[in-house]
Design an enzyme around this catalytic site. Structure first.
Site, PDB file in Angstrom:
ATOM      1  CB  VAL A 115      -0.983   0.143   1.266  1.00 21.29           C
ATOM      2  CG1 VAL A 115      -1.709   1.189   1.377  1.00 21.29           C
ATOM      3  CG2 VAL A 115      -2.012  -1.067   1.088  1.00 21.29           C
ATOM      4  N   PRO A 116       1.113   1.867  -1.062  1.00 23.64           N
ATOM      5  CG  PRO A 116       0.743   3.018  -3.240  1.00 23.64           C
ATOM      6  CD  PRO A 116       0.192   1.597  -2.089  1.00 23.64           C
ATOM      7  CB  CYS A 117       1.466   4.835   3.040  1.00 23.14           C
ATOM      8  SG  CYS A 117       2.840   4.149   3.832  1.00 23.14           S
ATOM      9  CG  HIS A 118       6.017   5.478  -1.161  1.00 26.31           C
ATOM     10  ND1 HIS A 118       5.609   4.365  -1.166  1.00 26.31           N
ATOM     11  CD2 HIS A 118       6.401   5.728  -2.322  1.00 26.31           C
ATOM     12  CE1 HIS A 118       5.653   3.867  -2.335  1.00 26.31           C
ATOM     13  NE2 HIS A 118       6.104   4.721  -3.245  1.00 26.31           N
TER      14      HIS A 118
END
Length: 248
Positions: free
Chosen positions: A149-152
């Site tokens: 989950v690309p929270c970056h």
């Protein structure tokens, strides 16, 4: 990695426990390469539950999930490309311990394409809680499956990358590898420009939207807020969906 007491107890049974019971009780772990270096990944019978970088994986996992750990023979199918791209392509996630709000925040983060970023306020608006920007940051900081989950790709509105579960340097490295021009974002933020509009299409976008990147300098106009862009006659992009003014 030390043996878990629950697994020790199961091993002491006169009859070996069925494999299906063991898989429901324990999680399997494996170390794999990722864009930030080697990570340790834990999977349950429901999917990937945890991604960890650095030391202390076993203790962090048990404190958070309370499940015993066993080594996996191999990574689950699709894990390695998903770690590289942030696209699951059928890879399952086990997010059972999250609240509905946390799940909604992570689902919104998954909408952000590779090479683009969105402010925390955008996530808050997407989940129907536009004032919950701080809570969004907390939920992203507790993301159990970063990279998958690309929270970056969620950043601060002032052009800084903001906090990240693996640290700000890792976040910046990931964004640069994905093609985000962080220097340009910081320069725009320094001019109080958070939206870019095209006078040929009449559309206003977030600066990293692929539509915004195609606007030539002669037809590009910057705005501090979505309200200003709308007042000038521009409509929000249907692709990046700017939905919330950035605080002035």
């Amino acid at each position: 990695m030390t043996q878990d007491p629950l697994l020790t107890g199961l091993a002491a049974l006169a009859v070996e426990p069925p494999e299906s019971l063991l898989e429901r009780i324990a999680a399997r772990w494996v170390r794999v390469p990722a864009p930030i270096g080697e990570v340790t990944v834990a999977c349950t019978d429901q999917g990937v539950a945890y991604v960890h970088a650095g030391e202390g994986f076993a203790q962090a996992f048990r404190e958070r999930f309370g499940r015993p750990l066993l080594p996996a023979a191999r990574p689950p199918a699709g894990l390695l490309p998903a770690l590289r791209t942030g696209r699951l392509s059928g890879l399952r996630l086990d997010l059972r311990g999250l609240s509905p709000f946390q799940r909604a925040v992570l689902d919104a983060a998954r909408e952000i394409p590779r090479g683009e970023v969105r402010p925390y306020a955008w996530i808050a608006a997407r989940v129907g809680s536009p004032r919950a920007v701080r809570a969004v940051g907390t939920a992203l900081g507790r993301n159990p499956v970063p990279l998958l989950v690309p929270c970056h790709r969620v950043t601060r509105s002032d052009g800084m990358v903001g906090d990240y579960v693996f640290g700000a340097p890792a976040k910046e490295r990931l964004l640069l590898e994905e093609g985000v021009d962080l220097d340009r974002l910081r320069a725009l933020a320094g001019k109080r420009v958070f939206y870019l509009a095209s006078d040929t299409t009449g559309v206003v976008c977030f600066p990293t939207c692929h539509n915004a990147r195609r606007i030539t300098a002669a037809h590009r106009h910057g705005f501090r807020s979505l309200a200003q862009a709308r007042a000038a006659g521009y409509r929000p992009c249907r692709t990046c969906r700017p939905a919330q003014d950035v605080p002035a």
